[in-house]
Design a protein around this motif. Structure first.
Motif, short mmCIF file in Angstrom:
data_model
loop_
_atom_site.label_atom_id
_atom_site.label_comp_id
_atom_site.label_asym_id
_atom_site.label_seq_id
_atom_site.Cartn_x
_atom_site.Cartn_y
_atom_site.Cartn_z
N ASP A 291 -47.27 0.95 8.26
CA ASP A 291 -46.44 0.84 7.07
C ASP A 291 -45.20 0.04 7.48
OD1 ASP A 291 -44.90 1.12 4.80
OD2 ASP A 291 -44.57 3.26 5.04
N ASP A 292 -45.17 -1.21 7.07
CA ASP A 292 -44.09 -2.11 7.47
C ASP A 292 -42.96 -2.18 6.45
OD1 ASP A 292 -45.14 -2.83 9.93
OD2 ASP A 292 -46.35 -4.44 9.07
N ARG B 32 -40.23 7.09 8.22
CA ARG B 32 -41.63 6.79 7.94
C ARG B 32 -42.47 7.23 9.13
NH1 ARG B 32 -42.60 2.69 3.87
NH2 ARG B 32 -40.62 2.23 2.84
N PHE B 33 -43.61 7.88 8.82
CA PHE B 33 -44.51 8.30 9.89
C PHE B 33 -45.91 8.48 9.33
CE2 PHE B 33 -42.35 11.93 8.10
CZ PHE B 33 -43.31 12.93 7.99
N ASP C 168 -31.83 17.03 -2.52
CA ASP C 168 -32.03 15.81 -3.29
C ASP C 168 -32.75 14.74 -2.46
OD1 ASP C 168 -31.72 15.47 -5.95
OD2 ASP C 168 -29.92 14.24 -5.79
N ASP C 169 -33.59 15.17 -1.53
CA ASP C 169 -34.38 14.25 -0.71
C ASP C 169 -35.78 14.12 -1.30
OD1 ASP C 169 -32.35 13.77 1.10
OD2 ASP C 169 -32.95 15.43 2.41
N TYR C 170 -36.41 12.98 -1.03
CA TYR C 170 -37.75 12.71 -1.53
C TYR C 170 -38.72 12.52 -0.36
CZ TYR C 170 -35.66 11.91 -6.09
OH TYR C 170 -35.00 12.06 -7.27
N HIS C 171 -39.97 12.84 -0.61
CA HIS C 171 -41.02 12.67 0.39
C HIS C 171 -42.22 12.04 -0.31
CE1 HIS C 171 -43.53 14.68 3.83
NE2 HIS C 171 -43.92 13.45 3.56
N ASP C 172 -42.38 10.73 -0.12
CA ASP C 172 -43.53 10.01 -0.69
C ASP C 172 -44.71 10.15 0.27
OD1 ASP C 172 -41.85 9.12 -2.71
OD2 ASP C 172 -41.50 7.17 -1.77
N ILE C 173 -45.91 10.22 -0.30
CA ILE C 173 -47.14 10.29 0.49
C ILE C 173 -48.13 9.28 -0.08
CG2 ILE C 173 -49.12 11.73 1.13
CD1 ILE C 173 -47.29 14.15 0.92
N HIS D 153 -46.29 8.82 5.36
CA HIS D 153 -45.17 9.59 4.82
C HIS D 153 -43.93 8.71 4.78
CE1 HIS D 153 -47.23 13.49 5.50
NE2 HIS D 153 -47.79 12.84 6.51
N ASN D 154 -43.11 8.91 3.77
CA ASN D 154 -41.82 8.24 3.68
C ASN D 154 -40.82 9.25 3.13
OD1 ASN D 154 -39.58 6.65 3.34
ND2 ASN D 154 -40.51 5.24 1.88
#
Length: 141
Positions: free
Chosen positions: A56-57, A65-66, A99-104, A121-122
């Motif tokens: 994921d660049d 990011r992981f 108020d944090d986000y976790h995109d998958i 993950h982001n």
């Protein structure tokens, strides 16, 4: 044979994939960063001494990011690569306390020995987000 309609790659990523489609896999590794300037990467090596690197660049400021997987990647060595499909999840997870986000986003790799899934993950503050999964082709020296 591969149904290209399921392949979600485009441009240079699709070109890299087309160079290894149908090739026998000799190694698969999910490599973590060596230092803070690098990122997680999936490496798939093939019998003809070529490989692809998937990462994921899309790194922006204030993101973590992981990549993770629950699959045993060694189970797919010896199979042939059939497909790579990016499967986004449209709704980010939100931690209401901070108020944090976790995109998958899921990355499904299909081989003649079955499929395995890498989860991208982001974690971000809500301003940044999204993914930029890239596939890079190379030859082993």
């Amino acid at each position: 044979m591969l149904d290209l309609m399921t392949c979600t790659l485009t441009g240079k990523d699709l070109e890299a994939f087309m160079k290894v489609i149908g090739k026998e896999i000799t190694g698969i590794a999910l490599a973590g960063p060596v230092d803070s300037t690098e990122k997680d990467e999936l490496h798939i090596r093939f019998k003809n001494n070529t490989f692809i690197r998937i990462a994921d660049d899309g790194q922006s400021c204030c993101e973590a990011r992981f990549m993770t997987t629950d699959d045993n990647l060694g189970d797919y060595v010896g199979g042939n690569l059939l497909n790579i499909e990016v499967k986004p999840i449209p709704i980010p997870l939100k931690d209401n306390e901070d108020d944090d986000y976790h995109d998958i986003e899921f990355l499904e790799i299909t081989t003649t020995k079955g499929s395995f899934v890498i989860t991208n993950h982001n974690e971000h503050n809500g301003y940044y987000g999204g993914f930029d999964v890239t596939v890079t082709f190379g030859a082993v020296a």
